[in-house]
Design an enzyme around this catalytic site. Structure first.
Site, short mmCIF file in Angstrom:
data_model
loop_
_atom_site.label_atom_id
_atom_site.label_comp_id
_atom_site.label_asym_id
_atom_site.label_seq_id
_atom_site.Cartn_x
_atom_site.Cartn_y
_atom_site.Cartn_z
CG HIS A 83 -3.17 2.15 -4.91
ND1 HIS A 83 -3.64 1.78 -4.54
CD2 HIS A 83 -1.65 2.17 -5.32
CE1 HIS A 83 -3.23 0.95 -3.11
NE2 HIS A 83 -1.73 0.91 -4.18
CG ASP A 205 -6.60 0.60 -4.09
OD1 ASP A 205 -6.89 0.68 -5.12
OD2 ASP A 205 -6.03 1.07 -3.04
CB SER A 595 -0.37 -1.59 -3.53
OG SER A 595 -0.29 -0.61 -2.55
N1 ARG Z 1 -1.40 4.60 1.12
C1 ARG Z 1 -1.73 3.35 0.15
C2 ARG Z 1 0.23 2.98 -0.90
O1 ARG Z 1 0.88 3.29 0.07
C3 ARG Z 1 -2.32 4.00 -1.35
C4 ARG Z 1 -2.38 5.16 -1.97
C5 ARG Z 1 -3.58 5.77 -3.00
N2 ARG Z 1 -4.32 5.92 -2.19
C6 ARG Z 1 -4.62 7.22 -2.21
N3 ARG Z 1 -5.65 7.84 -1.61
N4 ARG Z 1 -3.74 8.84 -2.70
O2 ARG Z 1 -0.03 3.48 -1.90
N1 GLU Z 2 -1.15 1.32 -0.76
C1 GLU Z 2 0.61 0.50 -1.13
C2 GLU Z 2 1.58 -0.21 -2.38
O1 GLU Z 2 0.96 1.24 -2.94
C3 GLU Z 2 0.88 -0.61 0.28
C4 GLU Z 2 0.42 0.26 1.35
C5 GLU Z 2 1.68 -0.11 2.09
O2 GLU Z 2 3.26 0.63 2.10
O3 GLU Z 2 2.06 -0.98 3.05
O4 GLU Z 2 2.24 -0.31 -2.21
#
Ligand code: ARG
Ligand code: GLU
Length: 660
Positions: A83, A205, A595
Site C-alpha cells: 500500500h 502487504d 507502514s
Molecule cells: N490500515 C492501514 C493503514 O493505515 C492499511 C491501509 C491500506 N489498506 C487498505 N485495505 N486500505 O494505512
Molecule cells: N497502515 C498505516 C500506514 O500506512 C500504519 C498502520 C497504523 O496506523 O498503525 O502507515
C-alpha cells in the site's frame, strides 16, 4: 492488603509509560537500552544509531515522505508495503501491463521500472539545537547550513514536547527509485477494506524497490547508467521463525500522535470530530459503493478513492470505541486535577491547565469549521480535470458525482451555519432555492463549463476562508486541534508534568521523525474468553479464499501451492499443520507512517514488515493500552515465499543476507 490496594489505585490514577509504550528518539535510545535488553535486545545503542560508524539507521528510509522502507541488500534493495508502493505501481501500470492485478517481477536489473517522482530519504544525523536557537541562531540559518553539507541534503527542525526541545534532522534524499517487484493485489491487498484494521489478518502487504545512485554512490537524478546504491548497512533476515514472547523492535517514521492532550481535546475528538467525519464519509462511501455495485467499470474506478476514504473512516470508528472503553477523557480529567492540586502553589504552573481549557473553548469552533470544510467542499473537484471530463467513463459517473456534490453542500450548510458559513454558499443556496439545486448548478459548471468565473470565485472564497481560520489558530499547518497559543501552553504544561510525575517515562509525540519502538510478539484477549493468537498461516488464507468475493479471490498459483504443499524452504510445522506463516502481532507502539517499517529481532535482524494495527488499538494515538494494543506485521518468511514460490523471482534472495 491495604497497601497493595492503595498501590493499585495509584497506578490506576497515574498514566505512566507502561512497558512497551513509546516511540523513542534514536539518538537518545541509550536511556531505554537497559529495559530493551531485559526484554531480549542483544545489541547496543550505538548499533541502533551512530554518526561515527554504520548503524541500523543507515538501513531505514522515509519512503516517499509518507511511509517507511528498509534496505535488505548491499545493492540498494528496499522493502516496503504494497500500500506504500501502490501509487507508483498504479502509475507504472496500463491496460496491457496491469501490475496491480497481476503483480510484477523484474527478472534482471534492466527490467526494473523507474518510479517517477518517488524518493527515499536517509537520516544522516539528528542533533538538539535548542541552545543554538536560544542563543539567537535562526532555524533558517541552521537549516541552510545543514543543507549545504552534501549532495541531496535536506534538513528540518522539529519540535519535541511542544518546543521544549528542538532537533535538527539532516537527511540525504535519493530520487532514482525503481520498482523491482510486487505481488498481485490479491496477495498484497488480500482482505482489502474488509480486513483492514482487523486481526486475524492474511495480507502479503509488501513491494520491492531499488535505490539507484551516481557512480560515486551520491544522489543523482534518474539516468539509465546510474548504479545500485551501496548502503552503509542493510538488515540481515532471520528466517528461523518467531514465537510469542520474542523481542521486537520497530524502526520507522511514525506520523502523528497526541499523547499529552487534555481531556477536553479527547472529548472533542471522541464526541464531535470523529462521529461527524464518520457520518459524512459513511454517506460518501454509500454513494460510491452503490455506483460500484451497479457497474464493473465504476467498481474499478472508485476502488482507490473508496479505499482512501474508508481507511481513516474505519480507524476513527475503532478509536471512538477504544476511547469509550478506556474512559480516556475521564481518567485524563482526574490526572489533570491531581496535577492542578500539586501546581496550586507554583506560579509557573498554577493556571496553565485552566488557560489551556479556555483556549480550547476559543479554538474548537474554528477547528471544527476547518474539518467540516475539508470533509465537504474540500472534496469537490472545481473543476474536474480535463482528462476526467474527456474520459468516456465520465458519463456513467455523472449521477454519482452529482449526488456527491449535493451531499457536500447539504452537510456544509447544515454543519457550518450563521457567520461562519461562506457568504458565496449562503447566497448560492438562496438564489437556487436549496442546497441540492445549488449543488446541481455547481456540478454542471465543474463538469461542463470549467472556465466559469463563478466556480473559480467559489474556490478562491474557500481558500481565503481556510487562510482566515488558520490565522485565527496562529498556525501555518493545521494537523490536529491546536493553536500557536496552545503550543506555548503545552510547553509549560509538559515541563510541569515532567517535574510532577516522576515515575512517568515521557517520550515526544510522533511527528514524522525517526523513532524506535520496542516490545514483543504477543496475542491478546479480544473478549472475555476469546484469545487471539499472534500468528496466522497460509491455511487461513485458504479458509477465506472465495473467487466470488473480490477481496478474497486469491491467485490460482497460491491454491496450487497449497494443494501440492510445495512450499520449498518456507514450509513449517505450526500447531501440527505443515504450512507457511503469514502475519504476526506485536506490542510495539506504531501509527500512520510506520507502514513499511522493519520489525527486528533482538539481534537487529529482520523478522517482519509492519503494516497495520488491530481494531482495538486504534485509540493508541491518544492513549496506548499495553494489554490490548497490537501492531500487525507480515512475516518475512511469507514475503520471501511469495517472491520465491509465487513470483518466481527467487534470484532476488541471492543478494539478501539470510540467517537461520
Ligand atoms: N490500515 C492501514 C493503514 O493505515 C492499511 C491501509 C491500506 N489498506 C487498505 N485495505 N486500505 O494505512
Ligand atoms: N497502515 C498505516 C500506514 O500506512 C500504519 C498502520 C497504523 O496506523 O498503525 O502507515
Amino acid at each position: 492488603m491495604k497497601r497493595t490496594l492503595l498501590l493499585v489505585l495509584c497506578t490506576l490514577l497515574a498514566l505512566p509509560a507502561l512497558a512497551d509504550e513509546g516511540m523513542w528518539l534514536p539518538s537518545l535510545i541509550q536511556s531505554r537500552i537497559k529495559e530493551m535488553r531485559a526484554k531480549g535486545f542483544r545489541l547496543s545503542a550505538e548499533d541502533i544509531y551512530s554518526i561515527n560508524k554504520a548503524s541500523m539507521k543507515d538501513a531505514v528510509v522515509s519512503f516517499g515522505g509518507f511511509c517507511t522502507g528498509e534496505l535488505i541488500s548491499d545493492r540498494g534493495l528496499v522493502l516496503t508495503n504494497h500500500h506504500c508502493g501502490y501509487n507508483a505501481i498504479q502509475a507504472l501500470s496500463s491496460v496491457d501491463h496491469d501490475y496491480l492485478t497481476y503483480g510484477f517481477w523484474a527478472m534482471s536489473p534492466a527490467e526494473e521500472l523507474p518510479a517517477e517522482g518517488l524518493f527515499v530519504r536517509f537520516l544522516v544525523r539528528m542533533e538538539e539545537v535548542t541552545d543554538r536557537i536560544a542563543a539567537g541562531e535562526t532555524p533558517d540559518e541552521i537549516i541552510a547550513r545543514a543543507t549545504a553539507e552534501g549532495k541531496g541534503y535536506r534538513a528540518s527542525i522539529e519540535q519535541m514536547y511542544y518546543g521544549n526541545q528542538q532537533f535538527l534532522f539532516v537527511y540525504r534524499q535519493y530520487d532514482d527509485v525503481r520498482l523491482v517487484g510486487t505481488p498481485p493485489s490479491s496477495i498484497g491487498k488480500f482482505g482489502g477494506d474488509t480486513d483492514n484494521w482487523i486481526w486475524p489478518r492474511h495480507t502479503g502487504d509488501f513491494s520491492l524497490f531499488r535505490i539507484y545512485a551516481g557512480a560515486d554512490n551520491e544522489p543523482a537524478a534518474y539516468a539509465p547508467d546510474n548504479v545500485p546504491y551501496r548502503p552503509r548497512h542493510h538488515f540481515p533476515i532471520d528466517v528461523s521463525g518467531i514465537e510469542e514472547g520474542d523481542f521486537t523492535m520497530i524502526y520507522g517514521f511514525p506520523g502523528s500522535t497526541q499523547q499529552y492532550i487534555l481531556a477536553d481535546a479527547v472529548d472533542y475528538i471522541q464526541k464531535c470530530s470523529d462521529p461527524v467525519k464518520i457520518a459524512i464519509r459513511t454517506a460518501r462511501l454509500d454513494l460510491m459503493g452503490a455506483a460500484q455495485q451497479s457497474d464493473p467499470a465504476l467498481r474499478i474506478f472508485y476502488a482507490a478513492r473508496h479505499a482512501i476514504i474508508a481507511n481513516p473512516w474505519k480507524k476513527w470508528q475503532g478509536e471512538v470505541l477504544g476511547l469509550e472503553r478506556l474512559r480516556t477523557a475521564e481518567r485524563k480529567r482526574a490526572y489533570e486535577q491531581a496535577f492542578e492540586a500539586w501546581a496550586a502553589d507554583k506560579p509557573a504552573y498554577r493556571t496553565v491547565v485552566a488557560d489551556m481549557k479556555q483556549e480550547y473553548q476559543r479554538i474548537i469552533p474554528i477547528f471544527f469549521n476547518l474539518e467540516v470544510l475539508s470533509e465537504t467542499l474540500g472534496t469537490l473537484p472545481m473543476p474536474y480535470p480535463t482528462a476526467e471530463r474527456e474520459d468516456p467513463l465520465f458519463e456513467a459517473r455523472r449521477p454519482t458525482e452529482r449526488a456527491l456534490w449535493q451531499l457536500a453542500l447539504n452537510e456544509y450548510a447544515e454543519l457550518c451555519r450563521g457567520e461562519r458559513q461562506l457568504s458565496a454558499v449562503r447566497e448560492g443556496i438562496a438564489r437556487w432555492g436549496s442546497p441540492d439545486a445549488y449543488a446541481d448548478h455547481l456540478f454542471t459548471l465543474a463538469a461542463d463549463d470549467p472556465q466559469q468565473a463563478e466556480l473559480a470565485e467559489l474556490k478562491q472564497a474557500i481558500r481565503t476562508d481556510i487562510d482566515t481560520l488558520r490565522n485565527q489558530l496562529g498556525l501555518k499547518v493545521v494537523r490536529n486541534l491546536h493553536s500557536a497559543r496552545l503550543n506555548d501552553l503545552y510547553a509549560v504544561y509538559l515541563r510541569g508534568l515532567q517535574e510532577w510525575d516522576r515515575e512517568r517515562a515521557f517520550f515526544p509525540d510522533a511527528n514524522s521523525t525517526l523513532r524506535v519502538a520496542y516490545g514483543s510478539v504477543a496475542g491478546y484477549e479480544y473478549a472475555d474468553g476469546e484469545y487471539h493468537k499472534p500468528l496466522t498461516t497460509l491455511d487461513g488464507i485458504i479458509a477465506k479464499d472465495d473467487p466470488t468475493i473480490y477481496d478474497y479471490d486469491i491467485p490460482q498459483r497460491l491454491r496450487d501451492l497449497y494443494a501440492s504443499k510445495e512450499y520449498g524452504r518456507w514450509g513449517t510445522w505450526i500447531d501440527g499443520r505443515y504450512t507457511v506463516p503469514v502475519c504476526f502481532l506485536a506490542t510495539n507502539q506504531t501509527t500512520g507512517g510506520n507502514s513499511g517499517s522493519p520489525v527486528l529481532n533482538g539481534r537487529g535482524e529482520l523478522i517482519g514488515l509492519n503494516f497495520d494495527r488491530t481494531w482495538r488499538s486504534t485509540m493508541s494515538d491518544l492513549e496506548f493500552d499495553p494489554t490490548i494494543c497490537r501492531n500487525i506485521a507480515v512475516d518475512i518468511r511469507y514475503v520471501l515465499f511469495v517472491i520465491d514460490r509465487v513470483g518466481g523471482a527467487g534470484y532476488l534472495l541471492d543478494e539478501m543476507t539470510l540467517r537461520k
